[in-house]
Motif scaffolding. Structure first.
Motif, mmCIF file in Angstrom:
data_model
loop_
_atom_site.group_PDB
_atom_site.id
_atom_site.type_symbol
_atom_site.label_atom_id
_atom_site.label_comp_id
_atom_site.label_asym_id
_atom_site.label_seq_id
_atom_site.Cartn_x
_atom_site.Cartn_y
_atom_site.Cartn_z
ATOM 1 N N GLU A 94 0.877 -1.497 -0.151
ATOM 2 C CA GLU A 94 -0.015 -0.027 -0.067
ATOM 3 C C GLU A 94 1.043 1.319 -0.056
ATOM 4 N N HIS A 95 2.255 1.330 0.584
ATOM 5 C CA HIS A 95 2.773 2.303 0.805
ATOM 6 C C HIS A 95 4.102 2.297 0.101
ATOM 7 N N GLY A 96 4.302 1.512 -1.163
ATOM 8 C CA GLY A 96 5.545 1.273 -1.559
ATOM 9 C C GLY A 96 6.374 2.488 -2.111
ATOM 10 N N ALA A 97 6.056 3.559 -2.426
ATOM 11 C CA ALA A 97 6.768 4.665 -2.890
ATOM 12 C C ALA A 97 7.087 5.518 -1.760
ATOM 13 N N ARG A 98 6.355 5.282 -0.547
ATOM 14 C CA ARG A 98 6.681 6.443 0.306
ATOM 15 C C ARG A 98 7.941 6.057 1.177
ATOM 16 N N PRO A 99 8.826 7.038 1.696
ATOM 17 C CA PRO A 99 9.908 6.565 2.650
ATOM 18 C C PRO A 99 9.317 6.027 3.968
ATOM 19 N N ALA A 100 10.077 4.900 4.244
ATOM 20 C CA ALA A 100 9.652 4.111 5.417
ATOM 21 C C ALA A 100 10.749 4.391 6.539
ATOM 22 N N TYR A 101 12.033 4.794 6.012
ATOM 23 C CA TYR A 101 13.018 5.067 7.157
ATOM 24 C C TYR A 101 13.917 6.114 6.543
ATOM 25 N N SER A 102 14.244 7.060 7.744
ATOM 26 C CA SER A 102 15.145 8.136 7.371
ATOM 27 C C SER A 102 16.424 7.829 8.414
ATOM 28 N N PHE A 103 17.792 7.815 7.642
ATOM 29 C CA PHE A 103 19.047 7.478 8.440
ATOM 30 C C PHE A 103 20.014 8.298 7.595
ATOM 31 N N MET A 104 20.505 9.278 8.507
ATOM 32 C CA MET A 104 21.744 9.966 8.323
ATOM 33 C C MET A 104 21.585 10.705 6.784
ATOM 34 N N GLY A 105 20.395 11.118 6.617
ATOM 35 C CA GLY A 105 20.182 11.999 5.291
ATOM 36 C C GLY A 105 19.862 11.213 4.146
ATOM 37 N N LYS A 106 19.600 9.571 4.265
ATOM 38 C CA LYS A 106 19.185 8.875 3.334
ATOM 39 C C LYS A 106 17.921 8.185 3.495
ATOM 40 N N GLU A 107 17.022 8.054 2.776
ATOM 41 C CA GLU A 107 15.630 7.615 2.823
ATOM 42 C C GLU A 107 15.643 6.208 2.216
ATOM 43 N N GLN A 108 14.987 5.029 2.855
ATOM 44 C CA GLN A 108 14.723 3.861 2.294
ATOM 45 C C GLN A 108 13.179 3.911 1.993
ATOM 46 N N SER A 109 12.769 3.294 1.084
ATOM 47 C CA SER A 109 11.162 3.385 0.925
ATOM 48 C C SER A 109 10.548 1.919 1.393
ATOM 49 N N PHE A 110 9.386 1.936 1.546
ATOM 50 C CA PHE A 110 8.770 0.699 1.972
ATOM 51 C C PHE A 110 8.845 -0.440 0.917
ATOM 52 N N ALA A 111 8.909 -0.075 -0.473
ATOM 53 C CA ALA A 111 9.449 -0.790 -1.610
ATOM 54 C C ALA A 111 10.606 -1.693 -1.430
ATOM 55 N N GLU A 112 11.715 -0.748 -1.158
ATOM 56 C CA GLU A 112 12.926 -1.179 -1.054
ATOM 57 C C GLU A 112 13.085 -2.155 0.201
ATOM 58 N N THR A 113 12.316 -1.586 1.245
ATOM 59 C CA THR A 113 12.396 -2.558 2.500
ATOM 60 C C THR A 113 12.025 -4.007 2.172
ATOM 61 N N ASP A 114 10.759 -4.127 1.164
ATOM 62 C CA ASP A 114 10.100 -5.273 0.838
ATOM 63 C C ASP A 114 11.187 -6.065 0.142
ATOM 64 N N GLU A 164 -0.312 14.337 4.228
ATOM 65 C CA GLU A 164 0.877 14.535 4.886
ATOM 66 C C GLU A 164 1.211 13.163 5.522
ATOM 67 N N GLN A 165 2.502 12.624 5.223
ATOM 68 C CA GLN A 165 2.644 11.227 5.699
ATOM 69 C C GLN A 165 3.104 11.580 7.198
ATOM 70 N N SER A 166 2.442 10.657 8.201
ATOM 71 C CA SER A 166 2.803 11.002 9.583
ATOM 72 C C SER A 166 4.384 10.551 9.711
ATOM 73 N N SER A 207 4.311 2.019 12.987
ATOM 74 C CA SER A 207 4.707 2.750 11.649
ATOM 75 C C SER A 207 4.543 1.889 10.516
ATOM 76 N N LEU A 208 4.779 0.403 10.480
ATOM 77 C CA LEU A 208 4.510 0.194 9.311
ATOM 78 C C LEU A 208 2.910 -0.200 9.229
ATOM 79 N N ARG A 209 2.362 -0.536 10.199
ATOM 80 C CA ARG A 209 0.796 -0.346 9.922
ATOM 81 C C ARG A 209 0.237 0.542 9.291
ATOM 82 N N THR A 210 0.584 1.899 9.909
ATOM 83 C CA THR A 210 -0.026 3.052 9.501
ATOM 84 C C THR A 210 0.738 3.741 8.223
#
Length: 559
Positions: free
Chosen positions: A36-56, A253-255, A276-279
């Protein structure tokens, strides 16, 4: 118990019950989120974002890698890392492969690590290289046969990753020398996994998801057995509880959640990562929240809405000179847990952010959240709030009888988030889990007529002065409100006249603060037997990595 007086305190729209049967496993919950949230950023770390799709994609590759090692359904995999983007990837991978997560504190000594690896029977460990030397010292005495080594820069891209790893290894010298023959690098494991087939196992609600080791503050460290359905229930309970506040985030707005507590701790694991995964929320990963300046620097780059923390972290941040560089105006929920929130800290946080701390309560054994103050509260209540949806709480005597409202008793909890028991410790399980499903927490509490609970202390921390019960939290709250005091802690020490006496340890923010002033403050606010017999000043209090004050160390120092 037939009534739930606390339901009257629920904000509009918060249900009395949640239905965890919508998901058969945490894997279903995660995979729905990835879709459902593939394109959204799931994690932000030291200026780099990792999307839900990448985490998948990354987690499925790592799950395939774990399977091709020969790990079978139900095998345990230890994870020993700070808040880095590899953590949620590995958690998702372990669960997708039908294996069991064993969360490990990265700051463990070799002795503590050996105990947990042996006790859990972990066959594999994913560890950040900073702590590989610790593993080297004990691995031969454990069942671990597979080691995956992560590095801080693994997910930051080729150039930035190499730079970060160089600084960590060579400049800051944070990676002591180690030898772990056969260990595989995290990115190499991913590459191998991408070439291997992934076999989707059947996972049921009653399968074990996590072994969450309690901090060992009550003796030997034990693994709380948390089932998939326990964690699903707690995620849904937390989501329902936060909804009145999170519903005010502007549409579209993404929470965004701040994850400053370590993910190996069940509070952050459930309330930051799984919720956060759920929402579909973005998580800002803070690798070391004790570095207050770096934490505030990172937060200054984001808009964020939820901030779970412990009292000492709220206090440290609020007193830091860089606090004002952060935009706190979007903060909707500040949840305090892990230890009692002192009223002086809560007042300061509300004054500086405009967002009151909603103190909650829970334990590793309850996945962890059991109660919380309503997120619509406008002020700090000084209580741990009311039981969450589908949760029952009661104060009971030693015979398991409920005590009347206003009387102290042991807080007992019943609900879908309560663990199945302690890993391979039936006798320990029987001490805390009754036949009717009530979990005995070891905390002494009082419920008022409205159903709000207050913790007066842990059984073991209670001080008995000439037959009178003294609860350290009460004295800490009084002294913590004194101008010039940054932090304080109270323990009982042996006394030949009264059996035990109260010892107060103070960390002053005003160097001119004197013992006489502290004693005068206590004299005005505490009855005689509650006043400290011993007052000691220190530069800092000993704490766990999560920020809990280690009272046992303070007691040992006086022995």
């Amino acid at each position: 118990m037939t009534e739930r007086p606390w339901l009257a305190a629920y904000p509009a729209g918060v249900p009395a019950e949640i239905d965890p049967s919508g998901y058969g496993s945490l894997v279903e919950l995660m995979e729905q989120s990835f879709r459902e949230h593939g394109a959204r950023p799931a994690y932000s770390f030291m200026g780099k974002e990792q999307s839900f799709a990448e985490t998948d994609e990354l987690s499925q590759a790592f799950a395939a890698y774990l399977q091709q090692l020969g790990l079978a359904r139900g095998d345990r995999v230890a994870i020993m890392m700070p808040n880095v983007p590899q953590y949620p990837v590995v958690v998702a991978a372990v669960l997708r492969a039908g294996l069991i997560v064993v969360n490990v504190n990265p700051l463990y000594t070799p002795r503590e690590l050996e105990h947990q690896l042996v006790d859990s029977g972990a066959k594999a460990i994913v560890i950040i290289e900073n702590f590989a030397a610790t593993l080297q010292q004990c691995i031969a005495k454990t069942p671990v046969r597979h080691v995956v080594l992560a590095a801080m820069g693994d997910r930051l891209g080729t150039l930035k990753g190499a730079l970060v790893n160089y600084v960590v290894r060579k400049v800051k010298k944070l990676v002591p020398a180690y030898t772990l023959p056969g260990a595989v690098r995290f990115n190499d494991a991913l590459a191998r996994g991408r070439r291997a087939p992934f076999k989707r196992p059947e996972i049921r609600p009653d399968d074990i998801a996590v072994l969450q080791y309690t901090g060992g503050t009550t003796g030997v460290s034990k693994g709380a057995v948390l089932l998939h359905r326990n964690l699903i229930a707690n995620v849904l309970q937390s989501e329902a509880w936060n909804a009145p506040a999170m519903g005010t985030v502007p549409a579209g707005e993404q929470s965004t959640a701040v994850c400053a507590l370590p993910l190996y701790h069940i509070f952050a694991f459930t309330v930051s990562m799984m919720l956060s995964l759920r929402t579909g929320a973005k998580v800002i990963l803070i690798p070391n929240a004790r570095d207050l300046k770096a934490t505030l620097d990172e937060l200054s780059r984001h808009r964020f809405h939820t901030f779970p923390a412990v009292s000492t972290l709220f206090n440290g941040l609020a007193h830091h000179p860089d606090f004002g560089k952060v935009d706190w105006s979007n903060l909707k929920v500040s949840v305090g847990g892990g230890m009692a929130v002192q009223s002086a800290v809560a007042r300061l946080w509300l004054e500086k952010t405009g967002c009151p701390i909603c103190e909650g309560y829970g334990l590793s054994e309850t996945s962890p959240s059991a109660s919380c103050n309503p997120v619509t509260s406008k002020e700090f209540s000084g209580t741990i709030g009311v039981p969450l949806p589908s949760t029952w709480m009661a104060c009971m005597d030693d015979e398991g009888r409920e005590v009347p409202a206003g009387e102290p008793g042991e807080i007992c909890i019943k609900g879908p988030q309560v663990m199945a028991g302690y890993w391979q410790r039936p006798e320990e399980t029987a001490k805390v889990l009754g036949p009717e499903g009530w979990f005995r927490t070891g905390d002494i509490g009082i419920m008022d007529e409205r159903g709000f609970f207050r913790v007066v202390d842990r059984k073991k921390d209670m001080i008995v002065v000439s037959g009178f019960n003294v609860y350290p939290n009460e004295i800490e709250d009084v002294v913590g409100a004194m101008p010039g005091v940054l932090e304080c802690a109270v323990v009982g020490v042996p006394d030949e006249h009264s059996g035990e006496a109260v010892k107060l340890i103070v960390v002053a923010k005003d160097p001119a603060l004197t013992e006489a002033q502290v004693r005068e403050w206590c004299r005005d606010r505490l009855t005689g037997y509650k006043r400290p017999r011993v007052v000691e000043f220190r530069m800092e209090l000993p704490k766990t990595p999560v920020g809990k004050v280690l009272r046992r160390e303070l007691r040992a120092a006086h022995a």
